[in-house]
Design an enzyme around this catalytic site. Sequence first.
Site, PDB file in Angstrom:
ATOM      1  CD  GLN A 181      13.415  30.847  -5.639  1.00 39.50           C
ATOM      2  OE1 GLN A 181      13.320  29.757  -6.194  1.00 39.50           O
ATOM      3  NE2 GLN A 181      13.334  30.979  -4.329  1.00 39.50           N
TER       4      GLN A 181
ATOM      5  CG  ASP B 260       6.640  26.766  -7.182  1.00 45.19           C
ATOM      6  OD1 ASP B 260       7.039  26.008  -6.281  1.00 45.19           O
ATOM      7  OD2 ASP B 260       7.241  27.773  -7.562  1.00 45.19           O
TER       8      ASP B 260
ATOM      9  CE  LYS C 110      13.570  26.011  -5.867  1.00 45.44           C
ATOM     10  NZ  LYS C 110      13.025  27.352  -5.913  1.00 45.44           N
TER      11      LYS C 110
HETATM   12  N1  GUN Z   1      10.779  31.067  -2.721  1.00 44.17           N
HETATM   13  C1  GUN Z   1      10.968  30.372  -1.575  1.00 44.17           C
HETATM   14  N2  GUN Z   1      10.411  29.143  -1.671  1.00 44.17           N
HETATM   15  C2  GUN Z   1       9.867  29.068  -2.907  1.00 44.17           C
HETATM   16  C3  GUN Z   1       9.163  28.050  -3.605  1.00 44.17           C
HETATM   17  O1  GUN Z   1       8.903  26.944  -3.108  1.00 44.17           O
HETATM   18  N3  GUN Z   1       8.793  28.348  -4.867  1.00 44.17           N
HETATM   19  C4  GUN Z   1       9.042  29.553  -5.443  1.00 44.17           C
HETATM   20  N4  GUN Z   1       8.620  29.750  -6.692  1.00 44.17           N
HETATM   21  N5  GUN Z   1       9.695  30.520  -4.829  1.00 44.17           N
HETATM   22  C5  GUN Z   1      10.103  30.273  -3.564  1.00 44.17           C
END
Ligand code: GUN
Length: 301
Positions: A103, A126, A59
Site C-alpha cells: 500500500q 498493482d 481489499k
Molecule cells: N494507494 C492508493 N491507491 C493505491 C493502489 O491502487 N495501490 C497501492 N499499492 N497503493 C495505493
Amino acid sequence: MTITSTSAAVIDGKAFAEGLRARVAAIAASFEQASGRTAGLAVVLVGEDPASQVYVRNKGKQTLEAGMASFEHKLPADTAEADVLALVQQLNADPAVDGILVQLPLPAHIDEDKVIATIAPDKDVDGFHVINAGRLAVGQAGYVPCTPLGCLMLLKDRLGDLSGLDAVVIGRSNIVGKPMAQLLLAESCTVTVAHSRTKNLPDVVRRADIVVAAVGRPEMVKGSWIKPGATVIDVGINRISTPEGKTRLVGDVDYVEAAHVAGAITPVPGGVGPMTIAVLLRNTVVAAHRNAGIALAEGAI
Ligand code: GUN
C-alpha cells in the site's frame, strides 16, 4: 456556461465492479477445482494512515468475498526499510501468494521505488514494477495498474471499439495517466496526454471523444471544455468543504456542468472508484492461473 437540453448517460462503475467481482469469484472457484489450492493476495501496510487503513480493510474483505485467500501484513510506521524488503522477498517465495500489493504511500524513510523493484514482476498485481510498465509499453502480457485498467473496461463497455477515437488524458502519473495513455494507444485511439504545463487545456480537451481526468484538482474540468457527446471518465476523488460546514466528495470534473454536454460520464462517488479493487481481484486471479500454469481464456474477464 449555456446549459443545453442534452443529459449524459451515467456510467455506473459500482454496478460494473459488482459484476466483475462476481465473474472473478466464479473463476477463483474454478481455479481452486483445477489447482487444488486457493488464489491468494498479500497486502502490506506500513504505518497508520487512516485512508490507507480503509483501503486495506476493503481489499481484505472483498478478497475473501471473491473466495480468495487474503494475507494482511500490518507493520508499524517506524519499520526499517530492510524489514519491508525482507517481507516482500518472503512473499515472493511463498507459493500460496499469487499477488503482492504494498500500500502506498509508504513512510518517508522508505524508498518506494526500491520496494516496488523488489516485488516479483509476476506477482505485481498493482502493475507498478518497471518490468510491467515496460510490458504494457511494448504490448506484452503483464499486469496493468488497476485504476486505468478499470477505466478502460468502463470505456469499452460503453463504446465498444475505441479505434480512431481522439482521447485526452489529463494527468501524467505513473499510476494512472501514463498507463491510461498506453492502454488507449493499444486500442488505436489518437492519444494526447495533457498536464500542468499544457497550453490552452480547454481547447485540447474540446477535441476529445474520450476525456480521462486524473489530476487531483476538484472540479477543474469545466462543462464548456467538453465536446458534445464525449465520454468523460473522472478518476478524481477530492474531499471539499461545503458552505454548510460539511464535506463532500467531488471529482476532477465539474459533474453538473459536464453532464449537460457529455454523452456519458462517471459520477463521483460510484464511478471509477469501485473499479480499482475489483480489477485488483481480477489481476490476482489472472496471476494465480499464470503462476500455476493453468490456461485462462483470453478475454474471460
Ligand atoms: N494507494 C492508493 N491507491 C493505491 C493502489 O491502487 N495501490 C497501492 N499499492 N497503493 C495505493
